[in-house]
Design a protein around this motif. Structure first.
Motif, PDB file in Angstrom:
ATOM      1  N   GLN A 291      44.869 -16.951 -50.729  1.00  0.00           N
ATOM      2  CA  GLN A 291      44.383 -17.294 -52.064  1.00  0.00           C
ATOM      3  C   GLN A 291      43.881 -16.047 -52.799  1.00  0.00           C
ATOM      4  O   GLN A 291      44.149 -15.868 -53.989  1.00  0.00           O
ATOM      5  CB  GLN A 291      43.288 -18.342 -51.972  1.00  0.00           C
ATOM      6  CG  GLN A 291      43.804 -19.698 -51.558  1.00  0.00           C
ATOM      7  CD  GLN A 291      42.684 -20.677 -51.240  1.00  0.00           C
ATOM      8  OE1 GLN A 291      41.535 -20.295 -51.019  1.00  0.00           O
ATOM      9  NE2 GLN A 291      43.021 -21.963 -51.215  1.00  0.00           N
ATOM     10  N   ALA A 292      43.166 -15.190 -52.105  1.00  0.00           N
ATOM     11  CA  ALA A 292      42.656 -13.963 -52.729  1.00  0.00           C
ATOM     12  C   ALA A 292      43.812 -13.042 -53.112  1.00  0.00           C
ATOM     13  O   ALA A 292      43.802 -12.437 -54.191  1.00  0.00           O
ATOM     14  CB  ALA A 292      41.695 -13.246 -51.775  1.00  0.00           C
TER      15      ALA A 292
ATOM     16  N   GLY B  87      56.161 -11.999 -59.120  1.00  0.00           N
ATOM     17  CA  GLY B  87      56.747 -13.319 -59.011  1.00  0.00           C
ATOM     18  C   GLY B  87      56.475 -13.946 -57.658  1.00  0.00           C
ATOM     19  O   GLY B  87      56.002 -13.293 -56.724  1.00  0.00           O
ATOM     20  N   ALA B  88      56.803 -15.228 -57.549  1.00  0.00           N
ATOM     21  CA  ALA B  88      56.528 -15.996 -56.339  1.00  0.00           C
ATOM     22  C   ALA B  88      57.233 -15.418 -55.119  1.00  0.00           C
ATOM     23  O   ALA B  88      56.643 -15.330 -54.038  1.00  0.00           O
ATOM     24  CB  ALA B  88      56.925 -17.448 -56.546  1.00  0.00           C
ATOM     25  N   GLN B  89      58.479 -15.005 -55.269  1.00  0.00           N
ATOM     26  CA  GLN B  89      59.229 -14.479 -54.122  1.00  0.00           C
ATOM     27  C   GLN B  89      58.547 -13.262 -53.517  1.00  0.00           C
ATOM     28  O   GLN B  89      58.399 -13.149 -52.303  1.00  0.00           O
ATOM     29  CB  GLN B  89      60.652 -14.107 -54.539  1.00  0.00           C
ATOM     30  CG  GLN B  89      61.504 -15.282 -54.922  1.00  0.00           C
ATOM     31  CD  GLN B  89      62.828 -14.853 -55.551  1.00  0.00           C
ATOM     32  OE1 GLN B  89      62.980 -13.727 -56.001  1.00  0.00           O
ATOM     33  NE2 GLN B  89      63.777 -15.775 -55.585  1.00  0.00           N
ATOM     34  N   ARG B  90      58.120 -12.371 -54.364  1.00  0.00           N
ATOM     35  CA  ARG B  90      57.494 -11.135 -53.880  1.00  0.00           C
ATOM     36  C   ARG B  90      56.126 -11.414 -53.249  1.00  0.00           C
ATOM     37  O   ARG B  90      55.789 -10.858 -52.202  1.00  0.00           O
ATOM     38  CB  ARG B  90      57.358 -10.149 -55.029  1.00  0.00           C
ATOM     39  CG  ARG B  90      56.938  -8.780 -54.575  1.00  0.00           C
ATOM     40  CD  ARG B  90      57.163  -7.770 -55.655  1.00  0.00           C
ATOM     41  NE  ARG B  90      56.773  -6.459 -55.220  1.00  0.00           N
ATOM     42  CZ  ARG B  90      56.744  -5.422 -56.014  1.00  0.00           C
ATOM     43  NH1 ARG B  90      57.108  -5.543 -57.266  1.00  0.00           N
ATOM     44  NH2 ARG B  90      56.367  -4.259 -55.568  1.00  0.00           N
ATOM     45  N   ILE B  91      55.350 -12.279 -53.861  1.00  0.00           N
ATOM     46  CA  ILE B  91      54.023 -12.608 -53.333  1.00  0.00           C
ATOM     47  C   ILE B  91      54.144 -13.306 -51.986  1.00  0.00           C
ATOM     48  O   ILE B  91      53.475 -12.938 -51.020  1.00  0.00           O
ATOM     49  CB  ILE B  91      53.242 -13.486 -54.344  1.00  0.00           C
ATOM     50  CG1 ILE B  91      52.895 -12.675 -55.589  1.00  0.00           C
ATOM     51  CG2 ILE B  91      51.972 -14.040 -53.698  1.00  0.00           C
ATOM     52  CD1 ILE B  91      52.346 -13.501 -56.729  1.00  0.00           C
ATOM     53  N   LEU B  92      55.001 -14.319 -51.907  1.00  0.00           N
ATOM     54  CA  LEU B  92      55.156 -15.064 -50.657  1.00  0.00           C
ATOM     55  C   LEU B  92      55.721 -14.176 -49.554  1.00  0.00           C
ATOM     56  O   LEU B  92      55.307 -14.284 -48.393  1.00  0.00           O
ATOM     57  CB  LEU B  92      56.033 -16.286 -50.882  1.00  0.00           C
ATOM     58  CG  LEU B  92      55.423 -17.345 -51.814  1.00  0.00           C
ATOM     59  CD1 LEU B  92      56.446 -18.419 -52.155  1.00  0.00           C
ATOM     60  CD2 LEU B  92      54.173 -17.949 -51.202  1.00  0.00           C
TER      61      LEU B  92
ATOM     62  N   LEU C  50      50.192 -22.994 -52.073  1.00  0.00           N
ATOM     63  CA  LEU C  50      50.256 -21.822 -52.947  1.00  0.00           C
ATOM     64  C   LEU C  50      51.655 -21.655 -53.528  1.00  0.00           C
ATOM     65  O   LEU C  50      51.808 -21.280 -54.683  1.00  0.00           O
ATOM     66  CB  LEU C  50      49.872 -20.566 -52.170  1.00  0.00           C
ATOM     67  CG  LEU C  50      48.416 -20.437 -51.772  1.00  0.00           C
ATOM     68  CD1 LEU C  50      48.208 -19.223 -50.885  1.00  0.00           C
ATOM     69  CD2 LEU C  50      47.541 -20.345 -53.004  1.00  0.00           C
ATOM     70  N   GLN C  51      52.664 -21.940 -52.732  1.00  0.00           N
ATOM     71  CA  GLN C  51      54.043 -21.808 -53.185  1.00  0.00           C
ATOM     72  C   GLN C  51      54.308 -22.740 -54.362  1.00  0.00           C
ATOM     73  O   GLN C  51      54.902 -22.332 -55.355  1.00  0.00           O
ATOM     74  CB  GLN C  51      54.994 -22.122 -52.034  1.00  0.00           C
ATOM     75  CG  GLN C  51      56.442 -21.905 -52.356  1.00  0.00           C
ATOM     76  CD  GLN C  51      57.327 -22.067 -51.123  1.00  0.00           C
ATOM     77  OE1 GLN C  51      56.879 -22.465 -50.060  1.00  0.00           O
ATOM     78  NE2 GLN C  51      58.584 -21.755 -51.284  1.00  0.00           N
TER      79      GLN C  51
ATOM     80  N   THR D  19      52.105 -23.950 -56.497  1.00  0.00           N
ATOM     81  CA  THR D  19      51.344 -23.448 -57.645  1.00  0.00           C
ATOM     82  C   THR D  19      52.022 -22.236 -58.272  1.00  0.00           C
ATOM     83  O   THR D  19      52.144 -22.145 -59.498  1.00  0.00           O
ATOM     84  CB  THR D  19      49.915 -23.064 -57.212  1.00  0.00           C
ATOM     85  OG1 THR D  19      49.299 -24.198 -56.610  1.00  0.00           O
ATOM     86  CG2 THR D  19      49.090 -22.583 -58.379  1.00  0.00           C
ATOM     87  N   LEU D  20      52.474 -21.322 -57.434  1.00  0.00           N
ATOM     88  CA  LEU D  20      53.148 -20.124 -57.947  1.00  0.00           C
ATOM     89  C   LEU D  20      54.427 -20.473 -58.691  1.00  0.00           C
ATOM     90  O   LEU D  20      54.703 -19.931 -59.760  1.00  0.00           O
ATOM     91  CB  LEU D  20      53.466 -19.162 -56.804  1.00  0.00           C
ATOM     92  CG  LEU D  20      52.297 -18.370 -56.238  1.00  0.00           C
ATOM     93  CD1 LEU D  20      52.717 -17.631 -54.978  1.00  0.00           C
ATOM     94  CD2 LEU D  20      51.759 -17.408 -57.267  1.00  0.00           C
ATOM     95  N   ARG D  21      55.197 -21.371 -58.143  1.00  0.00           N
ATOM     96  CA  ARG D  21      56.458 -21.749 -58.788  1.00  0.00           C
ATOM     97  C   ARG D  21      56.200 -22.483 -60.115  1.00  0.00           C
ATOM     98  O   ARG D  21      56.957 -22.328 -61.059  1.00  0.00           O
ATOM     99  CB  ARG D  21      57.300 -22.591 -57.853  1.00  0.00           C
ATOM    100  CG  ARG D  21      57.687 -21.832 -56.591  1.00  0.00           C
ATOM    101  CD  ARG D  21      59.109 -22.010 -56.203  1.00  0.00           C
ATOM    102  NE  ARG D  21      59.397 -21.430 -54.897  1.00  0.00           N
ATOM    103  CZ  ARG D  21      59.736 -20.167 -54.695  1.00  0.00           C
ATOM    104  NH1 ARG D  21      59.822 -19.342 -55.698  1.00  0.00           N
ATOM    105  NH2 ARG D  21      59.991 -19.710 -53.485  1.00  0.00           N
ATOM    106  N   ALA D  22      55.122 -23.254 -60.172  1.00  0.00           N
ATOM    107  CA  ALA D  22      54.803 -23.989 -61.399  1.00  0.00           C
ATOM    108  C   ALA D  22      54.389 -23.057 -62.538  1.00  0.00           C
ATOM    109  O   ALA D  22      54.638 -23.351 -63.701  1.00  0.00           O
ATOM    110  CB  ALA D  22      53.692 -25.001 -61.124  1.00  0.00           C
ATOM    111  N   THR D  23      53.778 -21.940 -62.204  1.00  0.00           N
ATOM    112  CA  THR D  23      53.296 -21.013 -63.232  1.00  0.00           C
ATOM    113  C   THR D  23      54.176 -19.777 -63.386  1.00  0.00           C
ATOM    114  O   THR D  23      53.861 -18.892 -64.175  1.00  0.00           O
ATOM    115  CB  THR D  23      51.866 -20.552 -62.907  1.00  0.00           C
ATOM    116  OG1 THR D  23      51.883 -19.841 -61.654  1.00  0.00           O
ATOM    117  CG2 THR D  23      50.900 -21.716 -62.824  1.00  0.00           C
ATOM    118  N   GLU D  24      55.278 -19.715 -62.659  1.00  0.00           N
ATOM    119  CA  GLU D  24      56.094 -18.499 -62.650  1.00  0.00           C
ATOM    120  C   GLU D  24      56.668 -18.161 -64.020  1.00  0.00           C
ATOM    121  O   GLU D  24      56.716 -17.001 -64.414  1.00  0.00           O
ATOM    122  CB  GLU D  24      57.225 -18.622 -61.621  1.00  0.00           C
ATOM    123  CG  GLU D  24      57.962 -17.325 -61.436  1.00  0.00           C
ATOM    124  CD  GLU D  24      58.853 -17.317 -60.215  1.00  0.00           C
ATOM    125  OE1 GLU D  24      59.094 -16.229 -59.700  1.00  0.00           O
ATOM    126  OE2 GLU D  24      59.310 -18.388 -59.794  1.00  0.00           O
ATOM    127  N   SER D  25      57.084 -19.147 -64.768  1.00  0.00           N
ATOM    128  CA  SER D  25      57.675 -18.897 -66.078  1.00  0.00           C
ATOM    129  C   SER D  25      56.655 -18.250 -67.025  1.00  0.00           C
ATOM    130  O   SER D  25      56.971 -17.271 -67.709  1.00  0.00           O
ATOM    131  CB  SER D  25      58.194 -20.207 -66.658  1.00  0.00           C
ATOM    132  OG  SER D  25      59.036 -19.971 -67.733  1.00  0.00           O
TER     133      SER D  25
END
Length: 165
Positions: A64-65, A75-80, A96-97, A99-105
């Motif tokens: 989360q941090a 982007g989500a791919q790089r963070i994950l 988290l995945q 949430t990241l995908r929902a806000t990626e745009s």
């Protein structure tokens, strides 16, 4: 080295707590850092188990941090991918995945806006902007949407008709 009476300095647990007091660390990250101070992997594992049991260390909190620190730039791919590389389990990344995908745009639009002042003017410019966003770990669908939205709103002629929005 671990049981060497001539060894000076803080204990493994004190070192781990000092690391954790500065920022969150994954279990794997702490294990790597503590291995410089002990030759006994069992001793390190015992310290890490104790820290997890007492909630000083949590891979979920670390994830989360990390997302909070990097989501505005990546982007989500790089963070994950980075979190998996640090030993965070896929089960802990599920929420988290999503949430990241929902806000990626939205995040991709913000990153694009900080870097570029104008929509792509030609295929070469489109490719350059596409590579920039792809390098930050944004998905190809999101990148295409961001670049085509930029073009439509600023008058750039693209293949899709305005009725397809």
């Amino acid at each position: 080295m671990a049981n060497d009476p001539s060894r000076r300095g803080p204990s493994l647990k004190a070192r781990a707590v000092a690391y954790l007091s500065r920022r969150e660390h994954s279990r794997l990250e702490l294990q790597r850092k503590l291995s410089a101070y002990s030759d006994d992997p069992a001793e390190i594992e015992a310290v890490l188990d104790d820290l997890q049991r007492t909630h000083w260390q949590s891979d979920q909190r670390y994830a989360q941090a990390y997302v909070h620190r990097t989501a505005g730039r990546q982007g989500a791919q790089r963070i994950l991918g980075a979190l998996r590389q640090q030993g965070v389990a896929d089960e802990q990344l599920a929420g988290l995945q999503d949430t990241l995908r929902a806000t990626e745009s939205e995040r991709a639009r913000a990153v694009w806006g900080r870097k570029f002042s104008a929509p792509p003017q030609d295929a070469r410019d489109y490719a350059r902007q596409y590579r920039f966003l792809a390098g930050r770990g944004f998905s190809s669908d999101v990148i295409r949407r961001v670049l085509s939205d930029r073009g439509r709103s600023d008058g750039f002629d693209c293949d899709d008709s305005p009725g397809d929005l």
